[in-house]
Design a protein around this motif. Structure first.
Motif, short mmCIF file in Angstrom:
data_model
loop_
_atom_site.label_atom_id
_atom_site.label_comp_id
_atom_site.label_asym_id
_atom_site.label_seq_id
_atom_site.Cartn_x
_atom_site.Cartn_y
_atom_site.Cartn_z
N MET A 1 -26.41 -57.73 41.23
CA MET A 1 -26.16 -57.42 39.84
C MET A 1 -26.97 -56.19 39.47
O MET A 1 -28.10 -56.04 39.90
CB MET A 1 -26.57 -58.63 39.00
N SER A 2 -26.40 -55.36 38.67
CA SER A 2 -27.08 -54.15 38.27
C SER A 2 -27.58 -54.27 36.83
O SER A 2 -26.79 -54.34 35.89
CB SER A 2 -26.13 -52.96 38.40
N TYR A 3 -28.88 -54.35 36.68
CA TYR A 3 -29.50 -54.41 35.36
C TYR A 3 -29.95 -53.01 34.96
O TYR A 3 -29.84 -52.61 33.82
CB TYR A 3 -30.70 -55.36 35.36
N VAL A 4 -30.49 -52.30 35.92
CA VAL A 4 -31.03 -50.97 35.70
C VAL A 4 -30.07 -49.95 36.30
O VAL A 4 -29.57 -50.14 37.40
CB VAL A 4 -32.41 -50.82 36.38
N THR A 5 -29.83 -48.89 35.57
CA THR A 5 -29.02 -47.77 36.06
C THR A 5 -29.80 -46.48 35.86
O THR A 5 -30.78 -46.46 35.10
CB THR A 5 -27.68 -47.68 35.30
N ALA A 6 -29.35 -45.44 36.50
CA ALA A 6 -29.98 -44.13 36.31
C ALA A 6 -29.87 -43.71 34.85
O ALA A 6 -30.83 -43.18 34.27
CB ALA A 6 -29.34 -43.10 37.22
N GLU A 7 -28.74 -44.00 34.25
CA GLU A 7 -28.54 -43.66 32.84
C GLU A 7 -29.54 -44.40 31.94
O GLU A 7 -30.11 -43.82 31.01
CB GLU A 7 -27.11 -43.99 32.42
N ALA A 8 -29.76 -45.68 32.22
CA ALA A 8 -30.72 -46.46 31.43
C ALA A 8 -32.13 -45.91 31.60
O ALA A 8 -32.91 -45.85 30.63
CB ALA A 8 -30.67 -47.93 31.85
N MET A 9 -32.47 -45.49 32.82
CA MET A 9 -33.80 -44.91 33.07
C MET A 9 -33.97 -43.61 32.28
O MET A 9 -35.02 -43.39 31.67
CB MET A 9 -33.99 -44.64 34.56
N ILE A 10 -32.96 -42.77 32.27
CA ILE A 10 -33.03 -41.50 31.54
C ILE A 10 -33.11 -41.76 30.04
O ILE A 10 -33.88 -41.11 29.32
CB ILE A 10 -31.83 -40.60 31.90
N ASN A 11 -32.35 -42.74 29.55
CA ASN A 11 -32.38 -43.07 28.13
C ASN A 11 -33.75 -43.59 27.70
O ASN A 11 -34.22 -43.28 26.61
CB ASN A 11 -31.32 -44.11 27.77
N LYS A 12 -34.39 -44.37 28.56
CA LYS A 12 -35.69 -44.95 28.19
C LYS A 12 -36.84 -43.96 28.34
O LYS A 12 -37.72 -43.90 27.48
CB LYS A 12 -35.97 -46.20 29.03
N PHE A 13 -36.86 -43.21 29.42
CA PHE A 13 -38.02 -42.37 29.72
C PHE A 13 -37.79 -40.87 29.50
O PHE A 13 -38.74 -40.11 29.45
CB PHE A 13 -38.47 -42.59 31.17
N GLY A 14 -36.55 -40.46 29.41
CA GLY A 14 -36.25 -39.04 29.25
C GLY A 14 -36.06 -38.37 30.60
O GLY A 14 -36.66 -38.77 31.61
N GLU A 15 -35.22 -37.36 30.62
CA GLU A 15 -34.88 -36.70 31.87
C GLU A 15 -36.09 -36.02 32.52
O GLU A 15 -36.27 -36.08 33.73
CB GLU A 15 -33.76 -35.68 31.64
N THR A 16 -36.94 -35.41 31.71
CA THR A 16 -38.11 -34.70 32.24
C THR A 16 -39.03 -35.66 33.00
O THR A 16 -39.48 -35.34 34.11
CB THR A 16 -38.89 -34.01 31.10
#
Length: 141
Positions: free
Chosen positions: A1-16
């Protein structure tokens, strides 16, 4: 199951921050998606390990709370082995694990049906019956 995605990581922490987190040699202008995916896979697998004993997987809906703690876990996994691990990253990971432990114990609910749903206790045929006016305890019993 996928809870975390790259998009979710970017949304939470920011691309930088994700670029800095996944940079292999200290400087990069883009996200290293291979390294990020390894961290995401580790977090998703770890979450499944805690939820499997209590919930039927895959979950029909992934609560935002679970995505958030999964992102914290993936952030930690991406930073392990590098000099980027901070006390903030470790603390967020430890809090995420405590939350997962509480979910697995049933102290925090995610919604939906837990695996092995509880059923009412079966009753026996020789129950004690109390009736007003009767003395069922004669002779000191």
């Amino acid at each position: 199951m996928s809870y975390v995605t790259a998009e979710a990581m970017i949304n939470k922490f920011g691309e930088t921050e994700i670029i800095e987190l996944t940079s292999s040699n200290g400087f990069s202008l883009e996200i290293n998606y291979d390294k990020l995916q390894l961290a995401i896979d580790a977090a998703n697998s770890e979450i499944d390990g805690y939820l499997a004993s209590r919930y039927q997987l895959p979950l029909s809906q992934v609560p935002p709370f679970l995505v958030s703690i999964g992102c914290d876990m993936a952030h930690f996994h991406a930073s392990v082995g590098d000099t980027q691990e901070t006390s903030r990253t470790r603390t967020r990971y430890e809090i995420a694990i405590k939350n997962l432990i509480n979910i697995s114990k049933g102290l925090v609910a995610l919604g939906g049906k837990p695996a092995g749903e509880s059923a009412p206790a079966p009753t026996s045929q020789n129950n004690v019956m109390w009736v007003v006016g009767r003395n069922d305890f004669k002779n000191g019993y």
